[in-house]
Design a protein around this motif. Structure first.
Motif, PDB file in Angstrom:
ATOM      1  N   ASN A   1       0.849  -1.202   0.000  1.00 35.09           N
ATOM      2  CA  ASN A   1       0.000   0.000   0.000  1.00 35.09           C
ATOM      3  C   ASN A   1       0.882   1.250   0.000  1.00 35.09           C
ATOM      4  OD1 ASN A   1       0.555   0.692   2.905  1.00 35.09           O
ATOM      5  ND2 ASN A   1      -0.488  -1.257   3.208  1.00 35.09           N
TER       6      ASN A   1
ATOM      7  N   THR B   1       1.224   3.540   2.249  1.00 42.49           N
ATOM      8  CA  THR B   1       1.878   3.772   3.539  1.00 42.49           C
ATOM      9  C   THR B   1       3.164   2.953   3.627  1.00 42.49           C
ATOM     10  OG1 THR B   1      -0.295   4.137   4.517  1.00 42.49           O
ATOM     11  CG2 THR B   1       1.503   3.655   6.036  1.00 42.49           C
TER      12      THR B   1
ATOM     13  N   PHE C   1      -2.664  13.134   4.429  1.00 41.64           N
ATOM     14  CA  PHE C   1      -3.045  11.970   5.210  1.00 41.64           C
ATOM     15  C   PHE C   1      -1.900  11.660   6.180  1.00 41.64           C
ATOM     16  CE2 PHE C   1      -3.518   7.260   5.563  1.00 41.64           C
ATOM     17  CZ  PHE C   1      -4.683   7.300   6.296  1.00 41.64           C
TER      18      PHE C   1
ATOM     19  N   ALA D   1      -0.221   9.277   7.048  1.00 43.37           N
ATOM     20  CA  ALA D   1       0.882   8.395   6.629  1.00 43.37           C
ATOM     21  C   ALA D   1       2.123   9.165   6.179  1.00 43.37           C
ATOM     22  CB  ALA D   1       0.411   7.476   5.504  1.00 43.37           C
TER      23      ALA D   1
ATOM     24  N   VAL E   1       4.051  16.428  -0.531  1.00 45.32           N
ATOM     25  CA  VAL E   1       2.821  15.795  -1.030  1.00 45.32           C
ATOM     26  C   VAL E   1       2.242  16.604  -2.190  1.00 45.32           C
ATOM     27  CG1 VAL E   1       0.480  15.086  -0.390  1.00 45.32           C
ATOM     28  CG2 VAL E   1       2.325  14.949   1.297  1.00 45.32           C
TER      29      VAL E   1
ATOM     30  N   ALA F   1       0.659  10.082  -3.902  1.00 39.40           N
ATOM     31  CA  ALA F   1      -0.575   9.300  -3.735  1.00 39.40           C
ATOM     32  C   ALA F   1      -1.739   9.912  -4.523  1.00 39.40           C
ATOM     33  CB  ALA F   1      -0.937   9.202  -2.255  1.00 39.40           C
TER      34      ALA F   1
ATOM     35  N   LYS G   1      -8.226   6.535  -4.912  1.00 34.00           N
ATOM     36  CA  LYS G   1      -7.229   7.187  -5.766  1.00 34.00           C
ATOM     37  C   LYS G   1      -7.558   6.952  -7.254  1.00 34.00           C
ATOM     38  CE  LYS G   1      -5.393   8.273  -1.897  1.00 34.00           C
ATOM     39  NZ  LYS G   1      -4.410   7.664  -1.037  1.00 34.00           N
TER      40      LYS G   1
ATOM     41  N   GLY H   1      -2.601  -1.087  -2.579  1.00 33.58           N
ATOM     42  CA  GLY H   1      -1.367  -1.198  -3.349  1.00 33.58           C
ATOM     43  C   GLY H   1      -0.553   0.060  -3.244  1.00 33.58           C
TER      44      GLY H   1
END
Ligand SMILES: *Cc1c(COP(=O)(O)O)cnc(C)c1O
Length: 398
Positions: A68, A70, A95, A97, A140, A168, A195, A202
């Motif tokens: 994933n 994370t 997020f 993470a 990000v 992400a 997403k 994933g």
């Protein structure tokens, strides 16, 4: 004036519209069932194929897929050599993470404030927070718009820090003509169903650096290697492998990889539709003085993951909570991205205080995420616009 549904009026639409939803077609289903009928459910041919495809799509040299997004951030931090006593700079508007990955490694997340027009991390603030202890910046691409990668790379490399781009939200986005994934020292993706491209779960890390690549492979799978060049001792035979570091089991299954491969066939189509919807929203909302439209970053050709509606509370007799509730009553389900990470109780217990990033906190108080996904019809999009206009008209301070 139309009566608001929250006050007993008729809602804009009869059925609920969700803020995000995956799009799965027959080709996706066939790709997954093909794996189920094959010899390999994990560590099979789909993993290599997906890693090759991600390199081809982005132009990155190496890709390592994992369980994933994370996990991707965690192994990226480990590959960067982050450990106890180090600092990792990130944005609060993300997020959890993106900051937790530093904590996993024993490092301390440091929060830089955002640019209050684009909502991405502000390179100026990053520069101000760099210290001798800064080992990495996790930047990000919020909503899918690329961060100022070139400037951030320069700031990082001046100080010997690593730039990890949390992509992400931004698969399919280009920055100054280059694809996200090929620019930063390492870039991570997530394939969660909300997403743009999904595998159920994933993640992936992309890099052009061979040393990071080798370390990513190690940390994805227990710290174990079968590569003699990486072993400390001589091989004892064909069965022999060595654990040379402490890694995790963050492997992806072939079932996930097959689904992601099939979804990537539709990336252009997903991207085009998302761009159309964003364009329509921007047109409609830029005419409303009570709404602030997120500034488009000209260097970023963006595949948008989220659409942020920002209200100007001083011009409305309603706050974000009331606006959000009024949207829900109209059957438009919104969400909020994000609660500033350091405002969570866990972070508060670690000593982070309110007021740390004033622009991020102000943004959080004024936003909600509107529905945005491939399968939305034109009528769905118009319903969202209709609901926003209706609510603004009812609460306008004139
Ligand atoms: C979704 C997301 C993640 C985590 O990805 P998972 O695949 O859910 O673990 C990390 N960072 C950002 C910005 C995200 O939106």
């Amino acid at each position: 004036m139309e009566k608001l549904a929250i006050e007993g009026g008729t809602p804009v639409r009869e059925t609920k519209l969700f803020y995000g939803h995956q799009y799965i077609d027959d080709a996706d289903i066939a790709a997954v069932t093909e794996v189920l009928r094959s010899d390999y459910l994990t560590c099979g041919p789909k993993i290599t194929k997906l890693e090759e495809r991600l390199c081809r799509i982005t132009g990155a040299k190496y890709a390592v897929v994992c369980s994933n997004g994370t996990a991707a951030l965690h192994i990226a931090c480990q590959a960067a050599g982050i450990g106890a006593g180090d600092e990792v700079i990130t944005t609060p508007i993300t997020f959890a993470a993106s900051a937790n990955c530093a904590l996993y490694c024993g490092a301390r997340p440091v929060f830089a404030d955002i640019n209050d027009r684009t909502y991405n991390i502000d390179p100026k603030s990053v520069r101000e927070h760099m210290t001798e202890k800064t080992k990495a910046v996790v930047a990000v691409d919020f909503t899918g718009q690329a961060v100022e990668v070139d400037e951030l790379l320069e700031i990082c490399h001046e100080k010997g820090a690593v730039l990890i781009e949390d992509g992400a939200h931004s698969i399919g986005t280009r920055f100054r003509g280059r694809c996200v994934g090929s620019i930063a020292d390492m870039t991570t993706f997530s394939f969660h169903p909300v997403k743009t491209v999904t595998g159920g779960e994933g993640g992936a890390v992309l890099t052009n650096n061979e040393e990071y690549y080798q370390r990513l492979l190690l940390f994805r799978s227990h710290g174990i290697t079968r590569d003699e060049a990486l072993m400390e001792r001589e091989s004892e035979g064909p069965w022999y492998y060595e654990q040379v570091d402490l890694g995790m089991n963050y492997r992806m299954t072939d079932i996930q990889a097959a689904l992601i491969l099939s979804q990537l066939d539709k990336l252009e189509m997903f991207s085009k539709r998302r761009k159309e919807i964003v364009k329509r929203y921007n047109e409609a909302f830029s005419e409303i003085p009570e709404i602030t439209v997120q500034e488009e970053i000209p260097d970023s050709d963006t595949t948008r993951h989220l659409y942020i509606l920002r209200i100007k509370p001083e011009k409305l007799a309603v706050d974000r909570k009331g606006f959000f509730a009024a949207m829900a009553a109209e059957n438009i389900c919104c969400n909020v991205h994000y609660i500033p990470v350091y405002r969570h109780p866990y972070y508060e217990h670690l000593g982070y205080k309110k007021g740390l990033c004033p622009k991020a906190e102000k943004l959080y108080a004024e936003i909600m995420s509107l529905p945005l996904y491939y399968a939305m019809s034109d009528q769905d999009v118009e319903d969202v616009i209709h609901a926003v206009k209706k609510i603004v008209e009812n609460y306008r301070i004139s």
